[in-house]
Design an enzyme around this catalytic site. Structure first.
Site: not given
Ligand code: 13P
Length: 252
Positions: A11, A13, A96, A98, A168, A174, A213
């Site tokens: 992903n 983003k 997601h 976010e 997640e 992140g 992560s």
């Molecule tokens: P990270 O791997 O950067 O923690 O992000 C995870 C994520 O949100 C994947 O959709």
């Protein structure tokens, strides 16, 4: 790990131009030519076309990071499922954290998106996960259970096996903090039980990704867990060699 085919999704983003996505694909494909898992790349909408052309007929497939549940109409700035099919997408990520946190997406909307994807023969990657506050209050299973109840409400039993669920934990995204494999497995086991209650035998076929992560250094121990069938990867998927190492988790 299970009998289910592992599935790793990148992903990206809001990262990578079309040209950068193409360069990634050119560097990445040779690194995973002999991989025997499902590999998915989710670039921004603007890079789907170029990335898809670069992927050609390879086993690596495209995903969108979002979709609008309507077929067409006056929805400025939105993208319909058929437009994603047209660009060669196979999957789309929905729900997601976010999008839930920053753009106010409800599980009810996520349910409509998942249903619209299935209707267009696209495979939904449905994300669930609790915040740090919910985690610390011991509410993880309640929160995730509610998200599953609502987000998968419109998935018919006959199509359930096509869905991928990504757990997640928001506090692990992140942040460099991964849930320990045991914590992740515990939640994945509960998700599996929920899926089997809801969809019967098909619940065993649904693939569960862990996200938050994930990196080359921790993927093997996560993948060793019974109910972890893959990963949804943000930061560590931006570089071809790091994402390829994740895909080859079994060679570590
Ligand atoms: P990270 O791997 O950067 O923690 O992000 C995870 C994520 O949100 C994947 O959709």
């Amino acid at each position: 790990m299970s009998q289910r085919t592992p599935i790793f999704a990148a992903n990206w983003k809001m990262q990578k131009t079309a040209g950068q996505a193409e360069a990634f694909v050119e560097a990445f494909l040779p690194l995973v030519a002999d991989a025997e898992v499902d590999i998915v790349l989710a670039p921004p909408f603007t890079a789907l076309d170029r990335a898809g052309r670069a992927l050609g007929g390879s086993r690596v497939v495209l995903a969108a990071q979002n979709v609008n549940p309507e077929e067409k109409g006056a929805f400025t700035g939105e993208i319909a499922p058929a437009m994603l099919v047209d660009l060669g997408c196979r999957y789309a990520i929905v729900g997601h954290s976010e999008r839930r946190a920053l753009y106010g997406e409800s599980s009810e909307l996520v349910a409509r998106k998942a249903a619209a994807l299935l209707a267009a023969d696209l495979l939904p990657i449905v994300c669930v996960g609790e915040t740090l506050e919910e985690h610390e209050a011991g509410r993880t299973l309640d929160v995730v259970g509610n998200q599953l109840d609502e987000s998968l409400a419109q998935v018919p039993e006959a199509r359930a096996a096509e869905v991928v669920v990504a757990y997640e934990p928001v506090w692990a995204i992140g942040t460099g903090k991964t849930a320990t494999p045991e914590i992740a497995q515990g939640v994945h086991r509960s998700i599996r039980e929920w899926l089997c209650n809801r969809f019967g035998e098909a619940g065993q076929a649904i693939r569960l990704q862990y996200g938050g992560s994930v990196k080359p250094e921790n993927v093997a121990e996560l993948m060793a867990q019974t109910d972890i069938d893959g990963a949804l990867v943000g930061g560590a998927s931006l570089e071809p060699d790091r994402f390829a190492k994740i895909v080859h988790f079994d060679r570590a």
